[in-house]
Structure formats: C-alpha cells, structure tokens
Design a protein around this motif. Sequence first.
Motif, PDB file in Angstrom:
ATOM      1  N   SER A  21      40.518  35.390  52.093  1.00  0.00           N
ATOM      2  CA  SER A  21      40.025  35.753  53.177  1.00  0.00           C
ATOM      3  C   SER A  21      40.038  34.618  54.093  1.00  0.00           C
ATOM      4  O   SER A  21      38.805  34.184  53.658  1.00  0.00           O
ATOM      5  N   PHE A  22      40.794  34.360  55.241  1.00  0.00           N
ATOM      6  CA  PHE A  22      40.209  34.043  56.270  1.00  0.00           C
ATOM      7  C   PHE A  22      39.589  34.013  57.935  1.00  0.00           C
ATOM      8  O   PHE A  22      40.148  35.198  57.641  1.00  0.00           O
ATOM      9  N   ALA A  23      39.418  33.540  58.746  1.00  0.00           N
ATOM     10  CA  ALA A  23      38.746  34.716  59.584  1.00  0.00           C
ATOM     11  C   ALA A  23      39.218  32.871  60.330  1.00  0.00           C
ATOM     12  O   ALA A  23      38.741  32.395  60.852  1.00  0.00           O
ATOM     13  N   ALA A  24      39.307  33.509  62.261  1.00  0.00           N
ATOM     14  CA  ALA A  24      39.408  32.477  63.533  1.00  0.00           C
ATOM     15  C   ALA A  24      38.157  31.923  63.463  1.00  0.00           C
ATOM     16  O   ALA A  24      36.996  33.252  63.480  1.00  0.00           O
ATOM     17  N   ALA A  25      37.780  31.069  64.514  1.00  0.00           N
ATOM     18  CA  ALA A  25      36.862  30.850  64.948  1.00  0.00           C
ATOM     19  C   ALA A  25      36.045  32.164  65.563  1.00  0.00           C
ATOM     20  O   ALA A  25      37.371  32.615  66.801  1.00  0.00           O
ATOM     21  N   GLY A  26      35.254  32.386  65.664  1.00  0.00           N
ATOM     22  CA  GLY A  26      34.372  33.278  66.809  1.00  0.00           C
ATOM     23  C   GLY A  26      34.733  34.612  66.123  1.00  0.00           C
ATOM     24  O   GLY A  26      34.114  35.801  66.665  1.00  0.00           O
ATOM     25  N   ALA A  27      35.448  35.263  65.279  1.00  0.00           N
ATOM     26  CA  ALA A  27      35.523  36.060  64.567  1.00  0.00           C
ATOM     27  C   ALA A  27      34.436  36.450  63.523  1.00  0.00           C
ATOM     28  O   ALA A  27      34.086  35.124  62.795  1.00  0.00           O
ATOM     29  N   THR A  51      49.249  37.342  54.900  1.00  0.00           N
ATOM     30  CA  THR A  51      49.528  39.480  55.449  1.00  0.00           C
ATOM     31  C   THR A  51      47.690  38.965  56.764  1.00  0.00           C
ATOM     32  O   THR A  51      47.163  37.837  55.910  1.00  0.00           O
ATOM     33  N   ASP A  52      48.111  40.575  57.474  1.00  0.00           N
ATOM     34  CA  ASP A  52      46.960  40.250  58.493  1.00  0.00           C
ATOM     35  C   ASP A  52      45.465  40.398  57.327  1.00  0.00           C
ATOM     36  O   ASP A  52      45.373  40.730  56.772  1.00  0.00           O
ATOM     37  N   GLY A  53      44.563  40.495  58.111  1.00  0.00           N
ATOM     38  CA  GLY A  53      43.057  40.841  57.278  1.00  0.00           C
ATOM     39  C   GLY A  53      42.977  41.477  56.996  1.00  0.00           C
ATOM     40  O   GLY A  53      42.047  42.391  55.605  1.00  0.00           O
ATOM     41  N   TYR A  54      43.628  42.975  56.994  1.00  0.00           N
ATOM     42  CA  TYR A  54      43.545  44.203  57.060  1.00  0.00           C
ATOM     43  C   TYR A  54      44.568  44.872  55.455  1.00  0.00           C
ATOM     44  O   TYR A  54      44.743  46.007  54.911  1.00  0.00           O
ATOM     45  N   ALA A  55      45.709  43.956  55.372  1.00  0.00           N
ATOM     46  CA  ALA A  55      46.362  43.960  53.712  1.00  0.00           C
ATOM     47  C   ALA A  55      45.168  43.750  52.576  1.00  0.00           C
ATOM     48  O   ALA A  55      44.616  42.943  52.696  1.00  0.00           O
ATOM     49  N   ALA A  56      45.459  44.856  51.841  1.00  0.00           N
ATOM     50  CA  ALA A  56      44.794  45.028  50.597  1.00  0.00           C
ATOM     51  C   ALA A  56      44.826  43.854  49.660  1.00  0.00           C
ATOM     52  O   ALA A  56      46.411  43.936  49.822  1.00  0.00           O
ATOM     53  N   GLU A  57      44.472  43.740  48.754  1.00  0.00           N
ATOM     54  CA  GLU A  57      44.760  43.028  47.475  1.00  0.00           C
ATOM     55  C   GLU A  57      44.976  44.133  46.477  1.00  0.00           C
ATOM     56  O   GLU A  57      45.058  45.369  46.211  1.00  0.00           O
ATOM     57  N   ARG A  58      46.688  44.089  45.917  1.00  0.00           N
ATOM     58  CA  ARG A  58      47.040  44.764  44.880  1.00  0.00           C
ATOM     59  C   ARG A  58      47.825  43.817  44.627  1.00  0.00           C
ATOM     60  O   ARG A  58      48.972  42.891  44.803  1.00  0.00           O
ATOM     61  N   LEU A  59      47.659  44.335  42.562  1.00  0.00           N
ATOM     62  CA  LEU A  59      49.162  44.172  42.393  1.00  0.00           C
ATOM     63  C   LEU A  59      50.493  43.493  42.178  1.00  0.00           C
ATOM     64  O   LEU A  59      50.891  42.609  42.230  1.00  0.00           O
ATOM     65  N   THR A  60      50.809  44.483  43.073  1.00  0.00           N
ATOM     66  CA  THR A  60      51.927  45.304  43.088  1.00  0.00           C
ATOM     67  C   THR A  60      52.532  44.113  44.010  1.00  0.00           C
ATOM     68  O   THR A  60      54.015  45.117  44.684  1.00  0.00           O
TER      69      THR A  60
END
Length: 72
Positions: A21-27, A51-60
Amino acid sequence: MTPARAEVTGGRRVRLIDATSFAAAGATKATWRVHADYDLDRNRFIGFQLTDGYAAERLTRFTVEAGDIVLG
C-alpha cells in the motif's frame, strides 16, 4: 527451472502474489495498493494491478493456471 527445484515442485510453476500500500502525502491511510504476481522460475514479474486503498488482497486477482503453485 533448476533440476533441484523441478524435483521439489514436480515441474510446476511457482508464483508469488502479494500487494503493498501507498499513501498520498498527508493521508492517514492507504490511498493506492499495488498487487504483484512474480514468477519464481523466470525471475520476473508477470502481472501488476493498481487499485484504490480499499481493494482487498486476494489470490484470484490474477489468472491461475492448473498446476501452478501459488504463495500469497
């Protein structure tokens, strides 16, 4: 594939799938997530998804072929 690895895996492709995951400056929480698919035998990445920060990690998230050994 090295002979030793082929003996252990039965000649099957080994894939490593993970995300970071990556966060924008100040997030205060994740803004983006990069999902990656790595082919261990070919020593290279074979797929990425952003993806956005809400997308889950999944093998599929990536197409897995019959016989693949997948580690997440």
